[in-house]
Structures are given as C-alpha cells and as structure tokens.
Design a protein around this motif. Sequence first.
Motif, PDB file in Angstrom:
ATOM      1  N   ALA A   1       0.900  -1.160   0.142  1.00 21.53           N
ATOM      2  CA  ALA A   1      -0.019  -0.178  -0.078  1.00 21.53           C
ATOM      3  C   ALA A   1       0.756   1.276   0.017  1.00 21.53           C
ATOM      4  O   ALA A   1       0.594   2.299  -0.685  1.00 21.53           O
ATOM      5  N   ALA A   2       1.864   1.140   0.668  1.00 17.85           N
ATOM      6  CA  ALA A   2       2.851   2.403   0.813  1.00 17.85           C
ATOM      7  C   ALA A   2       3.618   2.657  -0.626  1.00 17.85           C
ATOM      8  O   ALA A   2       3.711   3.819  -0.780  1.00 17.85           O
ATOM      9  N   SER A   3       3.751   1.538  -1.319  1.00 11.15           N
ATOM     10  CA  SER A   3       4.431   1.717  -2.592  1.00 11.15           C
ATOM     11  C   SER A   3       3.490   2.245  -3.418  1.00 11.15           C
ATOM     12  O   SER A   3       3.986   3.129  -4.409  1.00 11.15           O
ATOM     13  N   LEU A   4       2.152   1.762  -3.404  1.00 13.49           N
ATOM     14  CA  LEU A   4       1.073   2.440  -4.578  1.00 13.49           C
ATOM     15  C   LEU A   4       0.886   3.521  -4.032  1.00 13.49           C
ATOM     16  O   LEU A   4       0.612   4.426  -5.272  1.00 13.49           O
ATOM     17  N   ASP A   5       0.998   4.236  -2.984  1.00  9.17           N
ATOM     18  CA  ASP A   5       1.003   5.638  -2.626  1.00  9.17           C
ATOM     19  C   ASP A   5       2.144   6.672  -3.083  1.00  9.17           C
ATOM     20  O   ASP A   5       2.122   7.640  -2.692  1.00  9.17           O
ATOM     21  N   GLY A   6       3.231   5.928  -3.715  1.00 11.76           N
ATOM     22  CA  GLY A   6       4.311   6.391  -4.217  1.00 11.76           C
ATOM     23  C   GLY A   6       5.345   6.573  -3.243  1.00 11.76           C
ATOM     24  O   GLY A   6       6.282   7.794  -3.554  1.00 11.76           O
ATOM     25  N   GLY A   7       5.403   6.188  -1.973  1.00 13.17           N
ATOM     26  CA  GLY A   7       6.415   6.263  -0.956  1.00 13.17           C
ATOM     27  C   GLY A   7       7.598   5.676  -1.619  1.00 13.17           C
ATOM     28  O   GLY A   7       7.917   4.478  -1.928  1.00 13.17           O
ATOM     29  N   SER A   8       8.780   6.513  -1.313  1.00 10.14           N
ATOM     30  CA  SER A   8      10.060   6.021  -1.508  1.00 10.14           C
ATOM     31  C   SER A   8      10.528   5.127  -0.449  1.00 10.14           C
ATOM     32  O   SER A   8       9.934   4.962   0.668  1.00 10.14           O
ATOM     33  N   PRO A   9      11.724   4.127  -0.668  1.00 11.38           N
ATOM     34  CA  PRO A   9      12.150   3.108   0.302  1.00 11.38           C
ATOM     35  C   PRO A   9      12.307   3.918   1.526  1.00 11.38           C
ATOM     36  O   PRO A   9      11.930   3.190   2.680  1.00 11.38           O
ATOM     37  N   TRP A  10      13.230   4.906   1.619  1.00  7.59           N
ATOM     38  CA  TRP A  10      13.404   5.560   2.888  1.00  7.59           C
ATOM     39  C   TRP A  10      12.055   6.079   3.524  1.00  7.59           C
ATOM     40  O   TRP A  10      11.936   6.138   4.911  1.00  7.59           O
ATOM     41  N   LYS A  11      11.116   6.585   2.811  1.00  8.21           N
ATOM     42  CA  LYS A  11      10.019   7.170   3.546  1.00  8.21           C
ATOM     43  C   LYS A  11       9.208   5.990   4.056  1.00  8.21           C
ATOM     44  O   LYS A  11       8.568   5.975   5.210  1.00  8.21           O
ATOM     45  N   VAL A  12       9.055   4.938   3.150  1.00  8.89           N
ATOM     46  CA  VAL A  12       8.539   3.569   3.765  1.00  8.89           C
ATOM     47  C   VAL A  12       9.127   3.007   5.175  1.00  8.89           C
ATOM     48  O   VAL A  12       8.483   2.749   6.122  1.00  8.89           O
ATOM     49  N   PHE A  13      10.541   3.049   5.180  1.00 11.96           N
ATOM     50  CA  PHE A  13      11.156   2.906   6.323  1.00 11.96           C
ATOM     51  C   PHE A  13      10.646   3.671   7.702  1.00 11.96           C
ATOM     52  O   PHE A  13      10.443   3.207   8.503  1.00 11.96           O
ATOM     53  N   TRP A  14      10.835   4.917   7.367  1.00 11.07           N
ATOM     54  CA  TRP A  14      10.535   5.743   8.460  1.00 11.07           C
ATOM     55  C   TRP A  14       9.004   5.650   8.957  1.00 11.07           C
ATOM     56  O   TRP A  14       8.657   5.949  10.044  1.00 11.07           O
ATOM     57  N   SER A  15       8.008   5.650   7.895  1.00  6.62           N
ATOM     58  CA  SER A  15       6.512   5.886   8.333  1.00  6.62           C
ATOM     59  C   SER A  15       6.016   4.555   8.516  1.00  6.62           C
ATOM     60  O   SER A  15       5.023   4.451   9.300  1.00  6.62           O
TER      61      SER A  15
END
Length: 317
Positions: free
Chosen positions: A217-231
Amino acid sequence: MNADTRVKNAPVVGPGGRAKLASPGAKRRGRFDILPYALVTPLALFIISLALIPALFTIVASFFKDQALNPPVRFNGFENFVNLFNDAGVLSSMGNTVIYVLVGVILSTVLAVFFAVILRKKFLGRSLLIAVLILPWALPGVVNGIIWSNIWDSNTGLVNSLLTSMHLIDTYQVFLGQNKFMTILAIEMVQVWQITPLSTLLVLASMQNIPDELYEAASLDGGSPWKVFWSVTLPLTAPGITIAMVQAVIATLNIFDQPYILNGAASTGASVTMQTYFISFQNLDFGQGYALSLIITIVTLVLSLGILKLVYRPVEY
C-alpha cells in the motif's frame, strides 16, 4: 433413561418461570483447581530463591558496615553511599560507564535495525548468515575479550596491520590504556560486537510481523524506500527495538569481562561493575560493595523504565 440421568438433566426454572437445562460444568466452577498453581510454584520458588531473596539481602546489607578486616558488622545508615560518592575511583568508573551505555545502546540498536532490514527478505544464504551472526553473542565475554586483545594489540594487532598497510598510520598505535576515550571506545566495540546479534534477532522478529500488504500500500501511494522505512517499518518495529535497547542497557551497565580482560585494573576503562568487584573482593569492604550493587540495580531499573516509556508504542495491524 434411569432416574439418576433424569435428575441430572432435569430443567432448572429460571427467572420469569422459563426452564433451562443445568450446565454440566456448573458444579465444577466452585471447585478449586490446584493444577495451575502446582505448575507455577517451582518457577516461583526458583525466582524467589535466586532473585528476590538476594535482592532483599543486598538492600538490607548496603546499610551496614561489613568489612572483613574491621569487624564487627554494624549499622551505619547511608555512610556506605556517601563514601562511594566521595571515592575518586568510583566516580571515574561511573563516568566511564555512562560512555559505555551511550555508545553501546545507540550503536548496537542502529546496527540491529540495519541488519534486520537486510535479513527481513529471504535470499540465498540467509540462514547461514543468521547462524554466523549469532556466534559473537554465543561466545562468553571472556573469550571475546581474549580474541579482541589480539586484534587491538599494539605490536602485532590486526587493526594496526590493516591501518599501516592502507597507509593511514605510519607507526603502530596503542589503542588501550593511554587515551581514556579511545580505550573506552575500543572496549565498547567488543561488547557491541557481542550484543548486536541478539538485538538484531529481537528487531528482526518484530519486523517480520509487519504484513506485506502495508508495504504494498505504501508503494502504491508513491512512497520511497526511505519514506516507507520511516513511516511503516520503524514505527511498527518499536516493540522489538524497545526490548533490544533494554537488553543493551543491562549489558552495558554491567560490563565487566571486556574491560577487565582488555585493560586490566587500569582506571582508563574501569566500569562500575569492576569497582564493585575491587571494593568487595580486594578491599574486602562488602558493605560498600552491596551499596554499589544496589545503585547499579536502581539505575538499570530507571533507565529500562525510561526506555519503555519513551520508545515503546503499542502496535495494531
């Protein structure tokens, strides 16, 4: 159907005159079940005999003057604690231990999160890598100290050889015993090497509980790997990180083997636990030894509770 069976299954008149069948377990609810208590009792006795009773004895004995060369044992209130905070060696070891805790907890936690992220996904040789990772933690602290004494050696050490071959230094350096901060840092590297595997496994276990759907879901929302890690990864791994930090605090506050093997009794790297040993078994002042042990225990509890309060967050998927 005989008479006994009819009586057992006879309807019971409930409120409003409605009939209901008596529950077969109704009579059992009032019976005392001793099995759970019988199963827990051996463990409870074990904890009481090996933890609570010695802890209570330490608390009481820390308020008594107990010197093997100066009998008899007598009550002296807070004199043991006052003498400890007036002892230059104890104060120096407290400062050293603060550095041990800061460096050890921060570095081992950061490395644990880094390795857990790498090991989260399956890849060829992952199981072998985890097995190798556990080895430093499985080795006793004394063995780790002996191994690293050869690595830090100022004459034939591996670190000096590598730095010299890479032309980073011209002559072999003395890492232990001269500079206080360098000595503590070199010793703490050994302990970090030992406690990081356990921290990694704790963080990895928490990280593997995160559903893959959240990452998708985070990837589909356009989250970068770094942002996915933090969020996503870091907040949901908080329980495992908390436990890893608590065990690192306990290990670093009670560090003994590594500084004693690598640096002996020198004050440049002495820890509070080493001072407890020196006071109790070299000076034969057991009262002050008990008092210092009590201080270490209280500080450990306070720091552990502080980490639980600041870092731990309940996770719901």
